[in-house]
Enzyme design. Structure first.
Site, mmCIF file in Angstrom:
data_model
loop_
_atom_site.group_PDB
_atom_site.id
_atom_site.type_symbol
_atom_site.label_atom_id
_atom_site.label_comp_id
_atom_site.label_asym_id
_atom_site.label_seq_id
_atom_site.Cartn_x
_atom_site.Cartn_y
_atom_site.Cartn_z
ATOM 1 N N HIS A 289 -18.968 -23.085 -27.539
ATOM 2 C CA HIS A 289 -19.718 -24.274 -27.148
ATOM 3 C C HIS A 289 -19.253 -24.753 -25.774
ATOM 4 O O HIS A 289 -18.193 -24.347 -25.292
ATOM 5 C CB HIS A 289 -19.507 -25.405 -28.168
ATOM 6 C CG HIS A 289 -18.098 -25.946 -28.177
ATOM 7 N ND1 HIS A 289 -17.031 -25.243 -28.729
ATOM 8 C CD2 HIS A 289 -17.573 -27.092 -27.679
ATOM 9 C CE1 HIS A 289 -15.922 -25.949 -28.572
ATOM 10 N NE2 HIS A 289 -16.220 -27.069 -27.937
ATOM 11 N N HIS B 57 -16.361 -22.120 -24.383
ATOM 12 C CA HIS B 57 -15.061 -21.801 -24.976
ATOM 13 C C HIS B 57 -15.163 -21.842 -26.496
ATOM 14 O O HIS B 57 -16.159 -22.324 -27.052
ATOM 15 C CB HIS B 57 -13.981 -22.770 -24.472
ATOM 16 C CG HIS B 57 -14.292 -24.211 -24.739
ATOM 17 N ND1 HIS B 57 -15.254 -24.917 -24.035
ATOM 18 C CD2 HIS B 57 -13.785 -25.099 -25.635
ATOM 19 C CE1 HIS B 57 -15.310 -26.167 -24.484
ATOM 20 N NE2 HIS B 57 -14.441 -26.297 -25.461
ATOM 21 N N LYS C 117 -9.713 -36.378 -30.142
ATOM 22 C CA LYS C 117 -9.974 -35.560 -31.328
ATOM 23 C C LYS C 117 -8.698 -34.786 -31.639
ATOM 24 O O LYS C 117 -8.096 -34.202 -30.742
ATOM 25 C CB LYS C 117 -11.118 -34.575 -31.078
ATOM 26 C CG LYS C 117 -11.460 -33.715 -32.302
ATOM 27 C CD LYS C 117 -12.474 -32.627 -31.930
ATOM 28 C CE LYS C 117 -12.873 -31.822 -33.163
ATOM 29 N NZ LYS C 117 -13.622 -30.592 -32.792
ATOM 30 N N ASP D 19 -18.574 -28.553 -23.793
ATOM 31 C CA ASP D 19 -18.352 -29.949 -24.177
ATOM 32 C C ASP D 19 -19.413 -30.845 -23.549
ATOM 33 O O ASP D 19 -19.823 -30.634 -22.408
ATOM 34 C CB ASP D 19 -16.967 -30.416 -23.721
ATOM 35 C CG ASP D 19 -15.839 -29.736 -24.490
ATOM 36 O OD1 ASP D 19 -16.110 -29.141 -25.552
ATOM 37 O OD2 ASP D 19 -14.681 -29.813 -24.020
#
Length: 332
Positions: free
Chosen positions: A218, A274, A199, A220
């Site tokens: 959020h 994070h 990404k 991962d």
């Protein structure tokens, strides 16, 4: 369509930002970030002796869920070319970037875009992105790899080749740290079918960085995330009920423990919460690679880490089902 892109909104800005980018007070970085003498995310020299590396990786994965690695053996010019190619793509005219846009209604994350998942209360992140798979070769869809700049494909393929070795070393350390055989964690999250999803995040200058976030808080969904940032500060980690900046270290890789690693370890390793802040004058970019199980792989706590005294803390399910539930905010 271009007007929906944050890059276009930033370019047209008159010193304000649209209301959908203004976070609530309990999220605004100016209010919630701790400054001054703060604890730093561990930095690990993975060129050191294996025993020391394992010890430090395990400690950081339990305490922080995040660490930075140096002396990782990826040549500086390989990283520089990856960054230069990504930057050139985002500086192309808008219509050239839109060629790689996610098809409407696509269930895949691959492609160029802005909105990623259901935004809470209609709020948006100050970021555009490009997603595509870089490993294994059988998973790659070159439809989403920019042809301009011409260096893009070679830069990404070279980085993927080098990243493989770093990922294997980390997965081996994480396995040994759990008392498992060195290949057992990698096998549990996909083995040689482990998908490397690149990404590129592009965070344009933001007139009100005190009010906005690039990416909201959020964890991962990956097993591991290995990230290259540019020099503009932005990554933050949540620890002990506070938000802290993750200091930029030239040529370091930032490693995130993801949800699948927390599950496989039966909670011994911590999936890190994070988020990303933005800058008033400068563009921030980052290149995370998400190491994800193949969609049909069933992931759960490793059987050797579960017994009568240590019950399973997590449900076992297909990775694709896990992703669907998390994206749609269905309790798991």
């Amino acid at each position: 369509m271009g007007a929906e892109r944050v890059q276009a909104i930033a370019y047209a800005s008159n010193g304000t930002i649209p209301p959908e980018f203004i976070r609530s007070e309990d999220e605004q970085p100016a209010i919630t970030t701790v400054h001054g003498a703060v604890p730093g995310v561990p930095t690990i020299d993975i060129g050191e002796g294996e025993e020391k590396v394992i010890e430090r990786v395990v400690e950081a994965s339990r305490e922080w869920g995040m660490f930075q690695v140096v002396n990782h053996s990826i040549p500086g010019d390989v990283i520089a070319k990856l960054q230069a190619a990504g930057k050139e793509f985002f500086e192309l005219p808008q219509e050239e970037k839109e060629v790689y846009a996610k098809p409407p209604g696509s269930q895949s994350v691959e492609g160029y875009g802005t909105l990623l998942q259901k935004e809470v209360e209609g709020k948006k992140g100050w970021v555009d992105h490009l997603f595509h798979k870089i490993w294994p070769p059988s998973a790659i869809n070159y439809r989403f790899w920019p042809q301009n700049p011409p260096s893009y494909r070679e830069a990404n393929e070279m980085y993927a080749k080098h990243l493989h070795g770093v990922a294997d070393k980390l997965l081996r350390s994480l396995a040994i740290g759990l008392g498992l055989e060195e290949g057992e964690v990698k096998k549990a999250v996909g083995g040689e079918e482990l998908v490397y999803l690149m990404k590129i995040n592009y965070y344009p200058p933001c007139p009100r960085p005190d009010l906005a976030l690039g990416v909201v808080a959020h964890t991962d969904m990956s097993a591991l995330t290995i990230l290259v940032p540019n020099e503009v500060q932005g990554l933050q980690v949540f620890k002990d009920d506070h938000w802290y900046d993750v200091k930029y270290i030239p040529n370091a890789l930032v490693v995130h423990i993801g949800d699948q690693m927390e599950i496989v370890s039966n909670g011994k390793y911590k999936s890190v919460l994070h988020r990303t802040t933005v800058n008033k004058e400068k563009t921030r970019m980052s290149w995370p690679v998400f190491l994800e199980p193949p969609p049909d792989l069933v992931v759960g706590p490793h059987p050797k880490l579960v017994d009568e005294g240590k019950p399973s803390k997590y449900k076992t399910k297909k990775f694709s089902d896990y992703v669907y539930c998390k994206l749609n905010k269905i309790p798991q």
